[in-house]
Every structure is written in C-alpha cells, then in structure tokens.
Write a protein that holds these residues in place. Structure first.
Motif, mmCIF file in Angstrom:
data_model
loop_
_atom_site.group_PDB
_atom_site.id
_atom_site.type_symbol
_atom_site.label_atom_id
_atom_site.label_comp_id
_atom_site.label_asym_id
_atom_site.label_seq_id
_atom_site.Cartn_x
_atom_site.Cartn_y
_atom_site.Cartn_z
ATOM 1 N N ARG A 222 9.052 8.669 5.142
ATOM 2 C CA ARG A 222 8.370 7.393 4.821
ATOM 3 C C ARG A 222 7.043 7.365 5.565
ATOM 4 N NH1 ARG A 222 12.897 2.922 6.136
ATOM 5 N NH2 ARG A 222 12.678 3.913 8.186
ATOM 6 N N VAL A 223 5.982 7.093 4.821
ATOM 7 C CA VAL A 223 4.653 7.142 5.431
ATOM 8 C C VAL A 223 4.429 5.923 6.341
ATOM 9 C CG1 VAL A 223 3.453 5.965 3.491
ATOM 10 C CG2 VAL A 223 2.194 7.588 4.965
ATOM 11 N N TYR A 224 3.812 6.183 7.478
ATOM 12 C CA TYR A 224 3.478 5.088 8.395
ATOM 13 C C TYR A 224 2.368 4.220 7.812
ATOM 14 C CZ TYR A 224 6.369 6.459 12.340
ATOM 15 O OH TYR A 224 7.446 6.709 13.158
ATOM 16 N N LYS A 225 2.309 2.989 8.277
ATOM 17 C CA LYS A 225 1.281 2.036 7.831
ATOM 18 C C LYS A 225 -0.112 2.526 8.213
ATOM 19 C CE LYS A 225 4.171 -2.067 8.198
ATOM 20 N NZ LYS A 225 4.601 -3.177 9.041
ATOM 21 N N ASN A 226 -1.086 2.123 7.424
ATOM 22 C CA ASN A 226 -2.505 2.393 7.700
ATOM 23 C C ASN A 226 -2.848 3.873 7.822
ATOM 24 O OD1 ASN A 226 -2.950 -0.443 7.872
ATOM 25 N ND2 ASN A 226 -2.051 -0.387 9.916
ATOM 26 N N LYS A 227 -2.259 4.663 6.981
ATOM 27 C CA LYS A 227 -2.546 6.102 6.922
ATOM 28 C C LYS A 227 -3.136 6.418 5.557
ATOM 29 C CE LYS A 227 -0.924 7.014 10.953
ATOM 30 N NZ LYS A 227 -1.794 7.516 12.007
ATOM 31 N N PRO A 228 -3.868 7.537 5.452
ATOM 32 C CA PRO A 228 -4.472 7.828 4.144
ATOM 33 C C PRO A 228 -3.469 8.113 3.031
ATOM 34 C CG PRO A 228 -5.098 9.503 5.793
ATOM 35 C CD PRO A 228 -4.313 8.451 6.511
ATOM 36 N N ALA A 229 -2.317 8.670 3.363
ATOM 37 C CA ALA A 229 -1.333 8.953 2.305
ATOM 38 C C ALA A 229 -0.823 7.633 1.723
ATOM 39 C CB ALA A 229 -0.185 9.778 2.863
ATOM 40 N N PRO A 230 -0.861 7.471 0.410
ATOM 41 C CA PRO A 230 -0.489 6.203 -0.209
ATOM 42 C C PRO A 230 1.012 6.027 -0.407
ATOM 43 C CG PRO A 230 -1.270 7.724 -1.891
ATOM 44 C CD PRO A 230 -1.419 8.427 -0.565
#
Ligand code: FES
Length: 141
Positions: A107-115
């Motif tokens: 799960r991608v962390y908040k405020n990262k470039p990966a959408p």
C-alpha cells in the motif's frame, strides 16, 4: 521472497512474518488507500481488498513494479531509521526512482508520487500449497 514472472512482469511472493502482518495495523493511517478502493479492478481483486491485501494473511502476492513510472521497488523489510526512509519506518518497499514507499501489503504511503498501491494480480490456491497466478474463480486475468 520469491519472484516469478507473469506476463513479462515480476510477481513477488512473500511469506510475511507475524511482525510484518502486525505492522499493517500501524501503517493503516499512513497509507493513501488503506482499503484498496482506488482503481480496484486494476489493482486489487475483490478477495484481496482487506488490510493485508491477500487471501492468506501471511502471503503477499504483488507485482513488483512501481505504479508511478514503472521502476522496481526494493525490499526494505527491516523497521526503524535508515537512509531514505522515515525514522518510524515499519518495513515495506522503497522505489528508489522518486522515493515512493509502500508498506508490507504494497500500500502506497500518503503524499508520494506513486498514485496507486502495487498491483495484486488475480490468483488462487489449489489445495494448501499450490498457488496459481493470473487466474481465479472468475477466470483468467
Ligand atoms: S517510478 Fe517509483 S517513485 Fe517514480
């Protein structure tokens, strides 16, 4: 962690420790899409739209390609402070290209470039130990 190839993509099969599974409770509030609701058809089959993003809580099956521009994230399973990661790191994956971070469920962390979260491909278990990738009860991916 084992990597297998599916349709030319690397697919990770990771047996998570109980500590890794427990870390997902701590990252729930830090990831951008904790319940895998974004683009669910593309990124998370229905039976994996849960906290651990998997059928069996301990086994993660995920495509090892960053959802930003397609780089390969590296394994950063050791929690704690280390270069390029926050001091409260719980373990997960780091994409070195533009710094997107993912937890132990991809799960991608908040405020990262990966959408989006890392893709979980359709998969199913045949019996207890055989894992089939790219196919589930609904058919082929
Ligand atoms: S390709 Fe992964 S952060 Fe840009």
């Amino acid at each position: 962690m084992r990597t297998v190839e599916w349709r030319g993509k690397p697919v990770w099969i990771l047996k998570r420790t109980p500590e890794m599974v427990a870390s997902l409770k701590k990252t729930d509030g830090k990831v951008a899409d904790a319940d895998s609701k974004r683009n669910p058809e593309e990124f998370t089959p229905e039976y994996c739209r849960n906290e651990h993003r998997s059928i069996k809580p301990e086994i993660l099956v995920a495509v090892g390609i960053c959802t930003h521009l397609g780089c390969s994230p590296s394994s950063k399973f050791t929690p704690g402070p280390q270069p390029s990661l926050p001091d409260d790191w719980e373990g997960g994956f780091l994409c070195p290209c533009h710094g997107s971070t993912f937890d132990m469920a991809g799960r991608v962390y908040k405020n990262k470039p990966a959408p989006d979260n890392l893709q979980v491909p359709r998969h199913m278990y045949m019996g207890d130990t055989k894992l089939v990738i790219g196919k589930d009860e609904k058919g082929e991916a």
